[in-house]
Design a protein around this motif. Structure first.
Motif, short mmCIF file in Angstrom:
data_model
loop_
_atom_site.label_atom_id
_atom_site.label_comp_id
_atom_site.label_asym_id
_atom_site.label_seq_id
_atom_site.Cartn_x
_atom_site.Cartn_y
_atom_site.Cartn_z
N ARG A 210 0.83 -1.21 0.00
CA ARG A 210 0.00 0.00 0.00
C ARG A 210 0.86 1.26 0.00
NH1 ARG A 210 -5.01 -1.25 4.12
NH2 ARG A 210 -5.95 -2.85 2.80
N SER A 211 1.99 1.21 0.68
CA SER A 211 2.84 2.40 0.73
C SER A 211 3.51 2.66 -0.63
CB SER A 211 3.89 2.27 1.82
OG SER A 211 4.79 1.22 1.50
N ARG A 212 3.65 1.61 -1.43
CA ARG A 212 4.27 1.76 -2.75
C ARG A 212 3.23 2.05 -3.84
NH1 ARG A 212 8.12 -3.48 -2.28
NH2 ARG A 212 9.55 -2.63 -0.76
N ALA A 213 1.96 2.07 -3.50
CA ALA A 213 0.92 2.31 -4.50
C ALA A 213 1.07 3.71 -5.10
CB ALA A 213 -0.46 2.16 -3.88
N ALA A 214 0.65 3.84 -6.33
CA ALA A 214 0.77 5.13 -7.04
C ALA A 214 -0.15 6.16 -6.40
CB ALA A 214 0.43 4.95 -8.50
N GLY A 215 0.39 7.30 -6.06
CA GLY A 215 -0.39 8.39 -5.48
C GLY A 215 -0.57 9.51 -6.50
N PRO A 216 -1.07 10.66 -6.08
CA PRO A 216 -1.29 11.76 -7.00
C PRO A 216 -0.01 12.28 -7.64
CG PRO A 216 -2.20 12.24 -4.83
CD PRO A 216 -1.52 10.93 -4.75
#
Length: 148
Positions: free
Chosen positions: A125-131
């Motif tokens: 989850r911490s490596r998921a693509a953010g804005p």
């Protein structure tokens, strides 16, 4: 003197269900019987030793254990006789051998497996693509949707 010690031991354990007619004449054998019966599970009661249980089968098992000791069985022979007759379930602390190894180590293994799954999930989850991972066209479209 031995009788006095035995009487005090019996009076000091009010939770024990041993009846006076079950007590052996030989104090040493009675002490062995009490020690062994504390490690045997009552087949009827849940997690209660035959020494504490008031069930009829617990009384029968206490008498059977005492008969085996009077007959000359060692502690391990008397316990093995009962295990052969009633299975490993009769032991309050089952042996760590055979199929029981699976039962002994299943819970710690499941705990480690759950911890590993939690770590992998949190890291994922911490490596998921953010804005910040949007290209310029996507950012422009996002700002248009948000009304900025």
């Amino acid at each position: 003197m031995k009788w006095l010690v035995l009487i005090f031991c019996l009076l000091a354990a009010p939770l024990a269900a041993v009846q006076p007619d079950e007590v052996l004449d030989d104090a040493a054998l009675e002490i062995r019987a009490r020690a062994l019966s504390a490690d045997l599970r009552c087949p009827v009661c849940r997690n209660e030793s035959i020494d504490e249980s008031h069930a009829d089968i617990a009384r029968d098992l206490r008498l059977l254990l005492r008969e085996r000791l009077v007959a000359g069985d060692t502690d391990s022979q008397a316990m093995q006789f009962l295990v052969d007759r009633y299975g490993e379930y009769i032991l309050l602390n089952p042996r760590v051998a055979g199929v029981n190894i699976l039962l002994w180590f299943a819970a710690p293994f499941m705990l480690l497996l759950a911890g590993a799954i939690a770590v992998v999930t949190i890291r994922g989850r911490s490596r998921a693509a953010g804005p910040d991972a949007l290209n310029m066209d996507e950012q422009k479209r996002l700002y248009d949707i948000m009304g900025k």
